[in-house]
Design a protein around this motif. Structure first.
Motif, mmCIF file in Angstrom:
data_model
loop_
_atom_site.group_PDB
_atom_site.id
_atom_site.type_symbol
_atom_site.label_atom_id
_atom_site.label_comp_id
_atom_site.label_asym_id
_atom_site.label_seq_id
_atom_site.Cartn_x
_atom_site.Cartn_y
_atom_site.Cartn_z
ATOM 1 N N ASP A 11 -45.344 -1.531 24.182
ATOM 2 C CA ASP A 11 -44.681 -0.850 25.289
ATOM 3 C C ASP A 11 -43.566 -1.690 25.910
ATOM 4 O O ASP A 11 -42.985 -1.309 26.932
ATOM 5 N N LYS A 71 -54.832 -2.512 30.130
ATOM 6 C CA LYS A 71 -53.384 -2.409 29.983
ATOM 7 C C LYS A 71 -52.651 -3.727 30.221
ATOM 8 O O LYS A 71 -51.479 -3.863 29.848
ATOM 9 N N GLU A 96 -56.044 6.226 28.094
ATOM 10 C CA GLU A 96 -55.040 5.682 29.018
ATOM 11 C C GLU A 96 -54.610 4.280 28.603
ATOM 12 O O GLU A 96 -53.427 3.939 28.685
ATOM 13 N N ILE A 97 -55.555 3.469 28.145
ATOM 14 C CA ILE A 97 -55.190 2.132 27.658
ATOM 15 C C ILE A 97 -54.331 2.246 26.402
ATOM 16 O O ILE A 97 -53.359 1.506 26.216
ATOM 17 N N THR A 100 -50.387 2.213 25.931
ATOM 18 C CA THR A 100 -49.581 1.005 25.770
ATOM 19 C C THR A 100 -49.200 0.759 24.310
ATOM 20 O O THR A 100 -48.340 -0.075 24.024
#
Length: 386
Positions: A11, A71, A96-97, A100
């Motif tokens: 990311d 993250k 959600e993690i 990245t």
């Protein structure tokens, strides 16, 4: 331009460590995660007491911290381990993690058929994940990519006279190089919040700072307790600090002279470059855990009395202005700034020494907390357990 060594994540963010994180979603998964960690060199675990019997903001905060730890750019890959019936949504945490771009795998104790099977499966998966990240290249990275948390604990008179203002000189150097400084500890700016508010870039920022203090004071009043005796703590008082105001005046000097760009909530992502304040407890481990979940890559921690605590994923640099504590706890203290009090060094020179230590640690040098294996982690709790 000051350069460090780091890992560029998918990311675009930069880590100064390359941890494989083993993340239990609930206290019930702690032992399984610990056993996996014992059999997986290069991994770190974050056992905690939360993840179930929580609702509302309390549930959301635990979720936010766990996701934020995964993250954090110091983490290269994550193994999520759930029980299967907790309030935390393990699949959502994984997803959600995974935003990245780093490798993330989720396994569930009930689905795997119990602890023994999950430990076996977890060791296999963890080994695969470690192999994926162990060959990632180290790159030259500008220091402007770094967010530094500044924290104090076990404070005494030397904290406000020496180590905190020396760290403030370091903070100015970090910001001059384009980086970020994150200060927390809402409980430890009480009595000095007006000085910090004057540094705010606008009225909205200063009002948000005052609101954070007001929320805390209302909660203390609702509980019907006196904060004194808990803050300043018995150790603070024995170290010569007479009041919370005296402690706070020393505390706020850690951030240096830069304008206050904003105030953000506990464990929310670091908003940007420059100086920011995170509304957080003063408790050492809860505050540093919130900073790690927010995305800081390194923490500078001043202490007069001495404290050994670290963090699983973020190196913690210990700084003391107390010559006796620095010698007595030499295996825990990285930087001794007491020469300032002896007239042998200026605050600017001490700040430059701390700055060089940050550059070295950000380039791979281990802190004493890392060498000793201090990996303390704790999530700040808001409400009652159901």
């Amino acid at each position: 331009m000051t350069m460090i060594k780091g890992y560029r994540r998918p990311d675009g963010k930069v880590g100064i460590r390359n941890h494989l994180l083993l993340l239990p979603t609930v206290v019930c998964a702690n032992q399984v995660v610990n056993r996996i960690q014992q059999q997986t060199p290069g991994s770190v675990a974050i056992p905690h007491q939360h993840g179930c019997s929580q609702v509302g903001n309390d549930k959301e905060q635990t979720h936010k911290v766990l996701v934020g730890m995964g993250k954090n750019p110091n983490v290269g890959a994550v193994l999520v381990v759930s029980l299967g019936c907790e309030v935390m949504n393990a699949e959502q945490i994984r997803d959600e993690i995974a935003e990245t771009g780093k490798p993330v795998v989720w396994i569930d104790i009930q689905d795997e058929g119990g602890s023994v099977n999950t430990i076996k499966k977890g060791i296999e998966v963890a080994d695969e994940l470690y192999q994926q990240i162990s060959s990632l290249p180290v790159e030259d990275i500008p220091l402007s990519e770094i967010a530094v948390g500044v924290k104090c604990g076990g404070s005494d008179t030397t904290s406000g006279l020496c180590s905190n203002p020396a760290l403030g000189k370091t903070s100015d150097l970090i910001i001059k190089n384009g980086g970020s400084i994150i200060m927390g500890e809402t409980t430890e700016i009480i009595g000095a919040e007006h000085i910090l508010a004057k540094k705010a870039v606008n009225k909205q920022v200063s009002q948000k700072l005052y609101s954070a203090i007001e929320r805390f004071e209302k909660e203390i009043k609702r509980m019907g307790v006196d904060m004194r005796g808990g803050n300043p703590s018995p150790g603070n008082i024995e170290g010569g600090l007479s009041s919370i105001e005296e402690k706070s005046l020393g505390c706020i000097s850690k951030a240096g002279t830069a304008p206050l760009q904003g105030v953000f909530e506990y464990a929310d992502p670091v908003p940007g470059k420059g100086f920011y304040f995170m509304d957080s407890p003063g408790n050492d481990i809860e505050c540093v855990s919130g900073m790690a979940a927010a995305g800081v890559q390194v923490v500078c921690f001043t202490t007069g009395r001495g404290t050994p605590t670290g963090n699983p994923i973020v190196p913690v640099i210990k700084i003391s202005g107390n010559e006796l504590a620095a010698k007595k706890m030499a295996d825990n203290i990285d930087i001794d700034t007491s020469p300032v009090l002896q007239g042998e060094e200026t605050l600017e020179q001490a700040g430059e020494r701390i700055f060089k230590e940050i550059v070295n640690v950000a380039s791979g040098e281990e802190t004493k907390a890392e060498i000793l294996g201090h990996q303390e982690f704790s999530i700040s709790r808001i409400g009652i357990s159901l």
